[in-house]
Design an enzyme around this catalytic site. Structure first.
Site, short mmCIF file in Angstrom:
data_model
loop_
_atom_site.label_atom_id
_atom_site.label_comp_id
_atom_site.label_asym_id
_atom_site.label_seq_id
_atom_site.Cartn_x
_atom_site.Cartn_y
_atom_site.Cartn_z
N GLN A 13 0.68 4.63 -3.77
CA GLN A 13 0.91 4.82 -5.20
C GLN A 13 -0.39 4.73 -5.99
O GLN A 13 -1.26 3.92 -5.68
CB GLN A 13 1.91 3.76 -5.70
CG GLN A 13 2.62 4.15 -6.96
CD GLN A 13 3.94 3.42 -7.13
OE1 GLN A 13 4.53 2.96 -6.17
NE2 GLN A 13 4.40 3.30 -8.35
N SER A 93 0.01 1.02 2.02
CA SER A 93 1.23 0.61 1.32
C SER A 93 2.32 1.66 1.50
O SER A 93 2.79 1.90 2.61
CB SER A 93 0.92 0.33 -0.15
OG SER A 93 2.04 -0.19 -0.83
N LEU A 94 2.73 2.34 0.43
CA LEU A 94 3.71 3.41 0.52
C LEU A 94 3.32 4.43 1.59
O LEU A 94 4.18 4.98 2.29
CB LEU A 94 3.82 4.12 -0.84
CG LEU A 94 4.51 5.47 -0.86
CD1 LEU A 94 6.01 5.32 -0.64
CD2 LEU A 94 4.23 6.20 -2.17
N ARG A 118 13.25 2.04 -2.44
CA ARG A 118 12.16 1.05 -2.52
C ARG A 118 11.55 1.07 -3.91
O ARG A 118 11.29 0.03 -4.51
CB ARG A 118 11.13 1.40 -1.46
CG ARG A 118 9.92 0.46 -1.36
CD ARG A 118 9.01 1.01 -0.24
NE ARG A 118 7.85 0.17 0.03
CZ ARG A 118 6.63 0.35 -0.47
NH1 ARG A 118 6.43 1.36 -1.34
NH2 ARG A 118 5.63 -0.44 -0.13
N HIS A 202 3.09 -6.14 -3.62
CA HIS A 202 2.49 -6.91 -2.54
C HIS A 202 2.15 -8.35 -2.96
O HIS A 202 1.10 -8.88 -2.58
CB HIS A 202 1.26 -6.18 -1.98
CG HIS A 202 1.61 -4.84 -1.41
ND1 HIS A 202 2.34 -4.69 -0.26
CD2 HIS A 202 1.38 -3.58 -1.87
CE1 HIS A 202 2.54 -3.40 -0.03
NE2 HIS A 202 1.97 -2.71 -1.00
N GLN A 251 5.88 -5.85 4.84
CA GLN A 251 4.86 -5.24 4.00
C GLN A 251 5.14 -5.39 2.51
O GLN A 251 4.22 -5.46 1.69
CB GLN A 251 4.76 -3.75 4.37
CG GLN A 251 3.72 -2.96 3.63
CD GLN A 251 4.23 -1.56 3.28
OE1 GLN A 251 5.15 -1.42 2.49
NE2 GLN A 251 3.62 -0.55 3.87
#
Length: 312
Positions: A13, A93-94, A118, A202, A251
């Site tokens: 993102q 991440s994503l 999500r 996170h 994660q």
């Protein structure tokens, strides 16, 4: 083709932009079909949102996440058809979802539905204005960790992304993150700035998202990746579908260990080149600082593919 050992890395993102993926869909049938598949899987005109906006709608986390995933896979499929092969994969991440789709561990349609949910969960987890993230530049991780602890004062202020040597992102309650930014400036950070994000990703504040997402991941089929797939939370390869699923669960509210992930691929995996598969070139810049001596390039535009094939 006698190509270098290449790692495909997929952005997360923040890389979104209106118009992303359109040139690929116009140039490659595989990319065009990918966007059509995404529209069908989600029952919405995701392609129009990627290509035409509006920007404020694209930037809603629930839309941003599937839009970036679709764009990355549209580019990946064109790259694969052109003959470029990966010896390892990872996603920031994503982007880990994109990497798992590309590695054959997760179906594209399932991944789209998962990241859509999500994004919705992340968007709703912390009321707007209560959370924040900030980037700290030119302080080592130990110093940032220490000042985050000092700034917390019974609130959350955690290491969110270890992006490269000298670039660390923190996340947590807004007041705590703002105090950490002030401390970082006092201690010589070249830059310490709040990020324009909708939630403190996170960080422990995302624990409710992890708990809500875990059952959805449990219901989804995961397979063993076809190539080594380096996960964010351990900075090591996952060896089975079950491990890949577990890494995605952990994660959500854990630190993204990107520096270690790239270093592992360069040293242990003997990766010689890193190709960023998706819109933008954020990871390309990070990887150049982490894995000095390797080739790093972005495949954000179709014209970049010809150069990549020549350089590989």
């Amino acid at each position: 083709m006698n190509q270098d050992k290449i790692a495909f890395v997929f952005p997360g993102q923040g890389s979104q932009e209106v118009g992303m993926g359109r040139a690929w869909a116009d140039s490659f049938e595989a990319s065009k079909r990918t966007f059509e598949e995404a529209d069908d899987a989600l029952g919405m005109r995701l392609s129009e949102l990627c290509w035409q906006g509006p920007e404020e709608e694209l930037n809603l986390t629930a839309n941003t996440q599937p839009a970036l995933l679709a764009t990355s896979i549209a580019i990946y499929r064109a790259v694969k058809e052109a003959g470029l092969e990966a010896a390892a994969m990872a996603g920031h991440s994503l982007g880990e979802y994109s990497a798992l789709v590309a590695a054959g561990a997760l179906d594209f349609g399932d991944a789209l539905r998962l990241v859509r949910r999500r994004g919705q969960l992340m968007q709703d987890a912390v009321p707007v204005g209560e959370g924040a993230m900030a980037a700290i530049i030119a302080l080592d991780v130990e110093t940032v960790s220490q000042l985050a602890q000092e700034a917390a004062q019974d609130e959350v202020c955690a290491l969110a992304n270890l992006n490269s040597e000298g670039q660390t992102v923190i996340a947590g309650h807004r007041g705590a993150v703002e105090r950490a930014v002030d401390l970082a400036r006092e201690r010589g950070a070249r830059k310490a700035v709040l990020l324009t994000v909708s939630a403190p990703f996170h960080s422990p504040l995302m624990a409710p998202v992890r708990e809500a997402l875990a059952p959805l991941l449990a219901e989804t089929e995961f397979r063993t990746p076809r190539v080594p797939m380096i996960c964010n939370v351990d900075a090591r390869p996952v060896s089975s579908g079950a491990e890949a699923r577990d890494a995605l669960v952990r994660q959500v509210d854990a630190t993204v260990r990107w520096t270690e992930s790239v270093a592992f691929m360069a040293t242990e995996g003997k990766i010689e080149s890193f190709a960023e598969i998706g819109h933008g070139k954020v990871l390309t810049g990070l990887n150049r600082r982490i894995a000095r001596g390797t080739k790093c390039w972005s495949l954000a535009k179709p014209e970049s593919l010809e150069k990549a094939l020549a350089d590989a």
